[in-house]
Design a protein around this motif. Structure first.
Motif, PDB file in Angstrom:
ATOM      1  N   VAL A  33       0.853  -1.182   0.000  1.00 34.14           N
ATOM      2  CA  VAL A  33       0.000   0.000   0.000  1.00 34.14           C
ATOM      3  C   VAL A  33       0.890   1.234   0.000  1.00 34.14           C
ATOM      4  N   GLY A  35       0.670   5.779  -1.188  1.00 37.46           N
ATOM      5  CA  GLY A  35      -0.032   6.850  -1.875  1.00 37.46           C
ATOM      6  C   GLY A  35       0.409   7.010  -3.320  1.00 37.46           C
ATOM      7  N   MET A  58       7.301   3.102   2.793  1.00 37.18           N
ATOM      8  CA  MET A  58       5.992   2.534   3.147  1.00 37.18           C
ATOM      9  C   MET A  58       6.145   1.163   3.800  1.00 37.18           C
ATOM     10  N   LYS A  61       7.103   1.863   7.260  1.00 37.45           N
ATOM     11  CA  LYS A  61       5.968   2.468   7.980  1.00 37.45           C
ATOM     12  C   LYS A  61       4.976   1.401   8.421  1.00 37.45           C
ATOM     13  N   LYS A  73       4.377   2.343  -3.868  1.00 43.00           N
ATOM     14  CA  LYS A  73       4.111   3.762  -4.145  1.00 43.00           C
ATOM     15  C   LYS A  73       3.828   3.945  -5.620  1.00 43.00           C
ATOM     16  N   ASP A 110      -1.548  11.190  -1.739  1.00 37.71           N
ATOM     17  CA  ASP A 110      -0.201  11.607  -1.333  1.00 37.71           C
ATOM     18  C   ASP A 110       0.006  13.017  -1.890  1.00 37.71           C
ATOM     19  N   PHE A 130      -7.709   3.557  -1.154  1.00 36.38           N
ATOM     20  CA  PHE A 130      -8.074   4.154   0.130  1.00 36.38           C
ATOM     21  C   PHE A 130      -8.148   5.671  -0.019  1.00 36.38           C
ATOM     22  N   SER A 142      -6.120  12.074   3.777  1.00 34.82           N
ATOM     23  CA  SER A 142      -5.324  11.475   4.862  1.00 34.82           C
ATOM     24  C   SER A 142      -4.501  12.505   5.632  1.00 34.82           C
ATOM     25  N   ASN A 282       4.929   9.990  10.708  1.00 34.22           N
ATOM     26  CA  ASN A 282       3.926  10.317   9.681  1.00 34.22           C
ATOM     27  C   ASN A 282       2.996   9.149   9.332  1.00 34.22           C
ATOM     28  N   GLY A 285      -1.849   8.912   8.846  1.00 35.22           N
ATOM     29  CA  GLY A 285      -2.796   8.965   7.726  1.00 35.22           C
ATOM     30  C   GLY A 285      -3.009   7.591   7.130  1.00 35.22           C
ATOM     31  N   ALA A 286      -1.915   6.899   6.886  1.00 34.52           N
ATOM     32  CA  ALA A 286      -2.015   5.578   6.274  1.00 34.52           C
ATOM     33  C   ALA A 286      -2.714   4.609   7.227  1.00 34.52           C
ATOM     34  N   GLY A 289      -6.493   5.458   7.727  1.00 35.23           N
ATOM     35  CA  GLY A 289      -7.261   5.204   6.508  1.00 35.23           C
ATOM     36  C   GLY A 289      -7.490   3.712   6.293  1.00 35.23           C
ATOM     37  N   ILE A 290      -6.433   2.940   6.505  1.00 27.31           N
ATOM     38  CA  ILE A 290      -6.538   1.489   6.321  1.00 27.31           C
ATOM     39  C   ILE A 290      -7.465   0.887   7.377  1.00 27.31           C
TER      40      ILE A 290
HETATM   41  N1  PHE Z   1       0.357   9.279   1.666  1.00 26.17           N
HETATM   42  C1  PHE Z   1       0.230   8.325   2.722  1.00 26.17           C
HETATM   43  C2  PHE Z   1       1.586   8.060   3.347  1.00 26.17           C
HETATM   44  O1  PHE Z   1       2.629   8.413   2.822  1.00 26.17           O
HETATM   45  C3  PHE Z   1      -0.283   7.046   2.153  1.00 26.17           C
HETATM   46  C4  PHE Z   1      -1.600   6.499   2.627  1.00 26.17           C
HETATM   47  C5  PHE Z   1      -2.667   7.292   3.043  1.00 26.17           C
HETATM   48  C6  PHE Z   1      -1.768   5.130   2.626  1.00 26.17           C
HETATM   49  C7  PHE Z   1      -3.876   6.730   3.451  1.00 26.17           C
HETATM   50  C8  PHE Z   1      -2.979   4.554   3.021  1.00 26.17           C
HETATM   51  C9  PHE Z   1      -4.039   5.354   3.430  1.00 26.17           C
HETATM   52  O2  PHE Z   1       1.660   7.492   4.404  1.00 26.17           O
END
Ligand code: PHE
Length: 347
Positions: A33, A35, A58, A61, A73, A110, A130, A142, A282, A285-286, A289-290
């Motif tokens: 996953v 952005g 990612m 993360k 990505k 993103d 997402f 996000s 950071n 957001g990810a 959202g997930i």
């Molecule tokens: N842009 C987000 C990040 O870099 C990516 C993301 C957002 C992935 C929302 C999943 C859900 O972390």
């Protein structure tokens, strides 16, 4: 650029002149996953390098956050001045490519893409997207949840650096007042922080200045005296050259890939600057959202989890760095690496 990822796809969209790059770095813990970044790049090779680096971030993360997801990505390297019709066509084409990957790559907003752009991608890709707009059943932008996590990271970093998580009276320079930085500024002000900002975008500068937030010229941002420097724009701001010029005690922000290389992490440590690893700071957001879209969590639950997890992760990182006399970046990578090697994610 050397890269240890699994799969990469690069296509030229002759209709717009854009390059489409999708980098799948790791599916070790689950589907990749990441952005979709949309902006002009000087060369297609630079877009590819960015996709590769961002996909690796990612992976870290997701692993550091204990998520059963991998890292990927998408980069859409567009020519300047794309018309709305051309943009829509490009997003549809990109969505078809995402769908063709059969679930190995899921995408999200993103830098340079909005929830409405996700709606367009979803028209072609189906449920692999997402962060679609809430009107369309998605979790929305996000940026605000990323800002929530960065805010928690700044508080935690202040606790480690100054012995108190309170932001009252702390001077914090936010670099980039976009979707993450703008929401972060609100939270810092609510805490009584003394906030200043820097940006290169005229609209963001105007909008933020109007709110009475002092503006620091971009060229002066690195060397500006402050307690916390918070990079919330593009990556690579911290290098072996810029790090020694910092006049802050801590760095905690929302940008991906803040460190240009390992030497930058060493230079920060040598300067006595406490660094909150970006892929933890950071992650809000990810992760939210997930959780909301794939796991059916309410926004409240997802947001509570972001704060708790960022704080717990940073606490573990700072403790490991202290114990082993390594940089906080090395400590965070080690924690992520253990999860990747073990192949087990937090439940
Ligand atoms: N842009 C987000 C990040 O870099 C990516 C993301 C957002 C992935 C929302 C999943 C859900 O972390």
């Amino acid at each position: 650029m050397a890269w240890d990822g699994e799969e990469e796809l690069r296509e030229h969209d002759t209709a717009t002149g854009a390059w489409i790059v999708i980098a799948i770095h790791s599916t070790r813990l689950g589907p990749a996953v990441g952005g979709t970044r949309m902006k002009p790049y000087p060369t297609p090779e630079e877009a590819e390098t960015d996709a590769r680096r961002l996909s690796a971030a990612m992976t870290l993360k997701m692993a550091a956050s204990g998520m059963p997801w991998g890292g990927g990505k998408g980069v859409l390297a567009i020519p300047a001045g794309l018309t709305p019709d051309a943009r829509r066509g490009l997003l549809h084409r990109y969505g078809r490519i995402v769908a063709s990957l059969g679930g190995r790559y899921h995408t999200a907003p993103d830098v340079g893409t909005s929830s409405e752009d996700m709606d367009r991608i979803r028209e072609a890709a189906g449920p692999l997207v997402f962060g679609c707009s809430e009107a369309n059943g998605g979790s929305g932008p996000s940026g605000p949840a990323t800002a929530l996590g960065v805010h928690a990271a700044i508080r935690m970093t202040c606790e480690e650096a100054f012995g108190s998580a309170s932001l009252a009276g702390r001077s914090i320079l936010v670099q980039g007042a976009g979707s993450v930085g703008g929401a972060l500024i609100d939270r810092l002000l609510a805490d009584g922080g003394r906030v200043s900002f820097s940006d290169v975008d005229a609209a963001a500068i105007g909008r933020t200045r109007e709110r009475g937030i002092p503006f620091i010229e971009p060229a002066a941002a690195i060397g500006a005296p402050c307690d916390v420097f918070s990079p919330c724009a593009l990556g690579g701001v911290l290098t072996a050259v810029t790090a020694p010029r910092l006049r802050c005690r801590a760095v905690a922000g929302g940008a991906n890939n803040q460190l240009a290389d390992d030497a930058a992490a060493e230079a920060l440590a040598a300067r006595g600057v406490l660094y909150a690893p970006d892929f933890i700071a950071n992650s809000g957001g990810a992760c939210s959202g997930i959780h909301m879209e794939a796991d059916g969590w309410t926004r409240e639950r997802a947001e509570r989890d972001v704060e708790e997890r960022v704080i717990a992760s940073l606490r573990a990182v700072f403790a490991l760095a202290r114990e082993r006399h390594i940089t906080t970046d090395a400590a965070a990578r080690e924690i992520a690496r253990r999860r990747l090697d073990g192949g087990v994610a937090r439940t």
